[in-house]
Scaffold this active site. Structure first.
Site, PDB file in Angstrom:
ATOM      1  N   LYS A  10      41.364 -32.768  48.652  1.00 15.45           N
ATOM      2  CA  LYS A  10      42.796 -32.910  48.906  1.00 15.45           C
ATOM      3  C   LYS A  10      43.168 -34.382  48.921  1.00 15.45           C
ATOM      4  O   LYS A  10      42.343 -35.264  49.200  1.00 15.45           O
ATOM      5  CB  LYS A  10      43.204 -32.237  50.218  1.00 15.45           C
ATOM      6  N   GLY A 102      36.434 -33.647  52.314  1.00 11.68           N
ATOM      7  CA  GLY A 102      35.179 -33.166  51.729  1.00 11.68           C
ATOM      8  C   GLY A 102      34.436 -32.187  52.626  1.00 11.68           C
ATOM      9  O   GLY A 102      33.995 -31.129  52.179  1.00 11.68           O
ATOM     10  N   GLY A 103      34.308 -32.515  53.904  1.00 14.28           N
ATOM     11  CA  GLY A 103      33.637 -31.602  54.831  1.00 14.28           C
ATOM     12  C   GLY A 103      34.482 -30.381  55.148  1.00 14.28           C
ATOM     13  O   GLY A 103      33.963 -29.258  55.256  1.00 14.28           O
ATOM     14  N   ASP A 137      42.190 -30.074  58.785  1.00 14.20           N
ATOM     15  CA  ASP A 137      42.316 -29.939  57.328  1.00 14.20           C
ATOM     16  C   ASP A 137      41.777 -28.614  56.782  1.00 14.20           C
ATOM     17  O   ASP A 137      42.079 -28.247  55.645  1.00 14.20           O
ATOM     18  CB  ASP A 137      41.572 -31.077  56.620  1.00 14.20           C
TER      19      ASP A 137
END
Length: 293
Positions: A10, A102-103, A137
Site C-alpha cells: 500500500k 509489508g508485514g 493497516d
C-alpha cells in the site's frame, strides 16, 4: 493442502494526523491505495500442530513476533479450530520498514488463506473486523483499492478509484521507527486543514492535477529526511506529477501519466538507490491465486 495468496503493498496518497487520543493511539485521516507490488504468501498444511514461518528476506523474524504468525494464531482462536499444523512461507518483494504495510499485508493474506483452507466462509467484512486486532493497516490490506481511513486507521470507506497511472516507488537505506515518527508529530502540533478532504474530492472528480497537488504526509514534514528530499528531487526532475513519502517512511513514491517518463525516473533513481519499483494502482487487496488439496 496448499494455498497461495498475493499480498499487495500500500501507499498513502494522504496522511493527516489529527491528534493523540486518551488511550495513547492517534486519530488519523488518510487515503490509502494498493499497488501491484506483491509479497507471495504460501500456506501448507502439515501434521505438526504448530505454526512455522519461513521467509527469504533478511531480518524478517520467523517466529511468534512475525505478524503472519500472530494472524494465524488469531484465526484459530476466533474460529475455534484446532490448528492441525501449518507452514507459512513468505516470498517478499515489498521492502520492510518502508511505510508500505509489508508485514500487515502478509498478515491479511494469512487470514484470507486460512479462511479458504479451512472452509470457514468468513465474509470480507468479518475478516476486516477481526484483523483490526493485529494492527491499523491489516483491515485495509484485506479490502484494498482506494480507501479513506479514519479513527486509528481501521474505519474504512471505499472511494472512487485512483485513475490509472504509473507509480515509481523508491526506498532509501534509512529506516524509521513508527513510534519515533508519531512522537515527532506530537511535538509539531499540526493545525492545518486535512489534505485528505481535498484528495477525496479530487478522486471523485477524477482530476489528476488536483489529485497529485493534494498528495501530503504529516510524517514526511515531521521527519524531514534528507534521503526523502533527494528522491523527490529526482522524481520531479523526471517530470513526476506529484511525489510524497508513504506511511511513516521511508519509501517515497511519484505519480506519472507517461510510462516513458516513469521508466526514465526508475533509471535515474537506480543510479543512486537499489530499491526501486515501477508499479500501477490496483482495485483489490489480498487475493488467492492458487489452491490445491
Amino acid at each position: 493442502m496448499k494455498i497461495k495468496v498475493q499480498a499487495p503493498a500500500k501507499i498513502n496518497l494522504s496522511l493527516d494526523i489529527l491528534g493523540r487520543r486518551p488511550d495513547g493511539y492517534h486519530d488519523v485521516l488518510m487515503v490509502m491505495q494498493t499497488i501491484d507490488l506483491y509479497d507471495t504468501v504460501t500456506i501448507t498444511a502439515d501434521d505438526s500442530k504448530e505454526i512455522t514461518i519461513s521467509c527469504d528476506y533478511p531480518g524478517v523474524p520467523c517466529d511468534e513476533h512475525n505478524l503472519a504468525y500472530k494472524a494465524a494464531s488469531l484465526f484459530f482462536e476466533y474460529t475455534h479450530i484446532e490448528n492441525p499444523g501449518i507452514v507459512i512461507d513468505i516470498e517478499k518483494k515489498i521492502p520492510t520498514q518502508a511505510g508500505m504495510a509489508g508485514g500487515s499485508t502478509d498478515a491479511a493474506a494469512v487470514i484470507m488463506g486460512l479462511n479458504k483452507m479451512f472452509g470457514t466462509y468468513l465474509p470480507v467484512k468479518t475478516m476486516t473486523e477481526v484483523s483490526a486486532r493485529l494492527g491499523a493497516d491489516v483491515p485495509f490490506c484485506v479490502q484494498g483499492g482506494t480507501v479513506r481511513a479514519s479513527g486509528t486507521g481501521t474505519d474504512l470507506h471505499k472511494l472512487a478509484p485512483l485513475p490509472d497511472c504509473y507509480i515509481v516507488v523508491c526506498k532509501p537505506p534509512v529506516s524509521v521507527s513508527t513510534a519515533e515518527a508519531y512522537a515527532l508529530c506530537d511535538k509539531m502540533n499540526f493545525t492545518h486543514p486535512p489534505f485528505t478532504q481535498e484528495l477525496v474530492k479530487a478522486l471523485y472528480l477524477r482530476d489528476m492535477f488536483m489529485i497529485t497537488s493534494s498528495l501530503y504526509n504529516d510524517f514526511e514534514v515531521a521527519l524531514n529526511l534528507d534521503e526523502v528530499m533527494d528522491i523527490k528531487k529526482i522524481m520531479y526532475k523526471a517530470k513526476s506529477r506529484g511525489a510524497v513519502m508513504t506511511g511513516s517512511g521511508s519509501a517515497v513514491f511519484g505519480i506519472f501519466s507517461s510510462a516513458k517518463r516513469a521508466e526514465k525516473c526508475v533509471d535515474m533513481l537506480k543510479e543512486k538507490y537499489s530499491c526501486v519499483h515501477l508499479c500501477r494502482p490496483i482495485k483489490h487487496g489480498c487475493a488467492i491465486v492458487d489452491y490445491s488439496v
